[in-house]
Enzyme design. Structure first.
Site, mmCIF file in Angstrom:
data_model
loop_
_atom_site.group_PDB
_atom_site.id
_atom_site.type_symbol
_atom_site.label_atom_id
_atom_site.label_comp_id
_atom_site.label_asym_id
_atom_site.label_seq_id
_atom_site.Cartn_x
_atom_site.Cartn_y
_atom_site.Cartn_z
ATOM 1 N N LYS A 1 4.702 -28.039 -20.271
ATOM 2 C CA LYS A 1 4.503 -26.292 -20.077
ATOM 3 C C LYS A 1 3.775 -25.671 -21.196
ATOM 4 O O LYS A 1 3.542 -24.970 -20.505
ATOM 5 C CB LYS A 1 6.460 -25.970 -19.954
ATOM 6 C CG LYS A 1 7.078 -26.514 -18.850
ATOM 7 C CD LYS A 1 7.847 -25.351 -18.293
ATOM 8 C CE LYS A 1 8.801 -26.131 -17.421
ATOM 9 N NZ LYS A 1 9.927 -25.281 -17.341
ATOM 10 N N LYS B 1 4.899 -36.804 -3.270
ATOM 11 C CA LYS B 1 6.075 -36.048 -3.387
ATOM 12 C C LYS B 1 6.491 -34.585 -2.231
ATOM 13 O O LYS B 1 5.597 -34.259 -3.020
ATOM 14 C CB LYS B 1 7.043 -36.253 -4.819
ATOM 15 C CG LYS B 1 8.371 -35.740 -4.866
ATOM 16 C CD LYS B 1 9.124 -35.622 -6.949
ATOM 17 C CE LYS B 1 9.872 -35.049 -6.583
ATOM 18 N NZ LYS B 1 10.100 -34.863 -7.941
ATOM 19 N N LYS C 1 6.686 -27.421 -3.171
ATOM 20 C CA LYS C 1 6.259 -26.277 -2.524
ATOM 21 C C LYS C 1 4.905 -26.159 -3.429
ATOM 22 O O LYS C 1 3.679 -25.550 -2.524
ATOM 23 C CB LYS C 1 7.234 -25.612 -3.704
ATOM 24 C CG LYS C 1 7.187 -24.125 -2.894
ATOM 25 C CD LYS C 1 7.653 -23.171 -2.673
ATOM 26 C CE LYS C 1 7.910 -21.533 -3.934
ATOM 27 N NZ LYS C 1 8.503 -20.985 -3.642
#
Ligand code: TRP
Length: 349
Positions: free
Chosen positions: A111, A215, A218
């Site tokens: 992140k 996989k 979104k």
């Protein structure tokens, strides 16, 4: 029954991959554990977000979970920030957590790289190892401290309720291990207050997306939302889903074991449809279109009752807030008891 805790970020519309990979398992676990499911808004704000959209995202997350079968009569479902003890316990846990361990967390490093506006200038100073880059970016003031102590808040989430089972995906196992370390250090210093906890990994197959390669996700855009309308579902599955490339023409036989649509049949279709699809594919007795259409029908059988529930909840938002408020009230009582015990052990009261 042992207590189970899991948290989910309010990320917006869930998709079939989320359902097969996690939600379906949670729904089943409701009968085996005393479950607490938490919408972790305090975690969600550690990365850039739009405050105007957050409340809606939280509400939609609740609706999605309820529609998928989280049952407020069996389980508690609530919003993390409604129980302020989460952040209080996280602070106490911060004091027994080594900084170095937090800086080595994989999710923190990922992140950091993703949300620190690149930090190109800083990266140039590092030798290229992810550890070092994360360290440099952090020192350069490009990373907020919440992102670093994120796993400590997660440990507090679990331990506030002394939960022993934590259903999570593979990517969260490191955070559960950190939770166990925090518990060990805390208990060593202040007495046996917190139990050991374990990650419950589901053995659900990894659902691939419409592209048949990655996989379902979104961010890639290869997903099928749980809230999709029937016509759009049929269109996506029959037109967008990639099937066995060997079947160029209708009478080319295929290999079902190497076809993503057949993988979906195995997950969503009853046995007789799986046999029909496998035999029809191998013998070229059916075409891919027919096979996909049947697959879409079976996915629709799963989604139809969810859609109905979602509509009911969306039309009656007060019912959803009632469920969340009731969940928070019950969790608050447990949280208060744990904090009293914890403050006492630490000599604070
Ligand atoms: N970090 C988890 C995730 O991104 C969400 C989470 C927060 C969580 N607190 C938790 C999961 C406690 C399990 C238990 O998926």
């Amino acid at each position: 029954m042992k207590r189970l805790f899991s948290g989910m970020q309010p990320t917006g519309a869930l998709h079939l991959g989320n359902y097969i990979g996690a939600l379906k398992n949670w729904v089943a676990l409701q009968d085996k554990y005393e479950c607490i499911f938490c919408i972790v808004d305090m975690h969600a704000i550690t990365i850039p977000y739009d405050p105007k959209l957050m409340r809606e995202r939280i509400f939609n997350a609740a609706v999605d979970y309820l529609a998928a079968g989280i049952d407020p009569l069996k389980s508690r479902i609530f919003i993390q920030s409604h129980v302020p003890q989460h952040t209080e316990l996280a602070w106490l846990f911060n004091t027994v957590t080594p900084l170095g361990q937090l800086m080595r967390m994989t999710q923190f490093k990922q992140k950091t790289a993703q949300f620190s506006d690149g930090g190109e200038d800083v990266k140039a100073d590092a030798d290229g190892s992810a550890d070092e880059r994360a360290g440099f970016l952090a020192l350069a003031g490009k990373v907020n401290a919440g992102l670093l102590t994120y796993p400590v808040l997660q440990a507090a989430d679990i331990m506030l309720y002394k939960a022993e089972a934590v259903p999570v995906g593979e990517d969260q196992v490191q955070h559960i291990e950190l939770t166990r370390d925090v518990v060990r250090r805390f208990n060593n210093a202040y007495g046996e207050i917190f139990p050991n906890c374990e990650a419950l990994l589901s053995n659900a197959p990894r659902l691939k997306g419409l592209d048949g390669v990655a996989k379902m996700s979104k961010s890639i855009g290869n997903h099928i939302p749980l809230s999709i309308e029937p016509a759009e579902l049929e269109r996506k599955v029959t037109r967008e889903a990639v099937s066995d490339p060997r079947r160029v023409r209708r009478d080319d036989p295929g290999v079902p074991e190497e076809c993503n649509v057949f993988d979906w049949h195995r997950i969503f279709s009853p046995d007789e449809d799986q046999i029909w699809a496998a035999q029809g594919c191998r013998s070229a007795g059916i075409g891919c279109f027919q096979c996909k259409k049947k697959c879409a029908e079976n996915i629709e059988k799963l989604l139809a009752p969810m859609r109905e529930k979602r509509e009911r909840f969306t039309k009656n938002p007060d019912d959803v807030w009632d469920i969340l408020n009731m969940g928070a009230a019950e969790c608050l009582r447990i949280a208060q008891a744990t904090m009293e015990e914890t403050r006492r052990a630490m000599g604070l009261i």
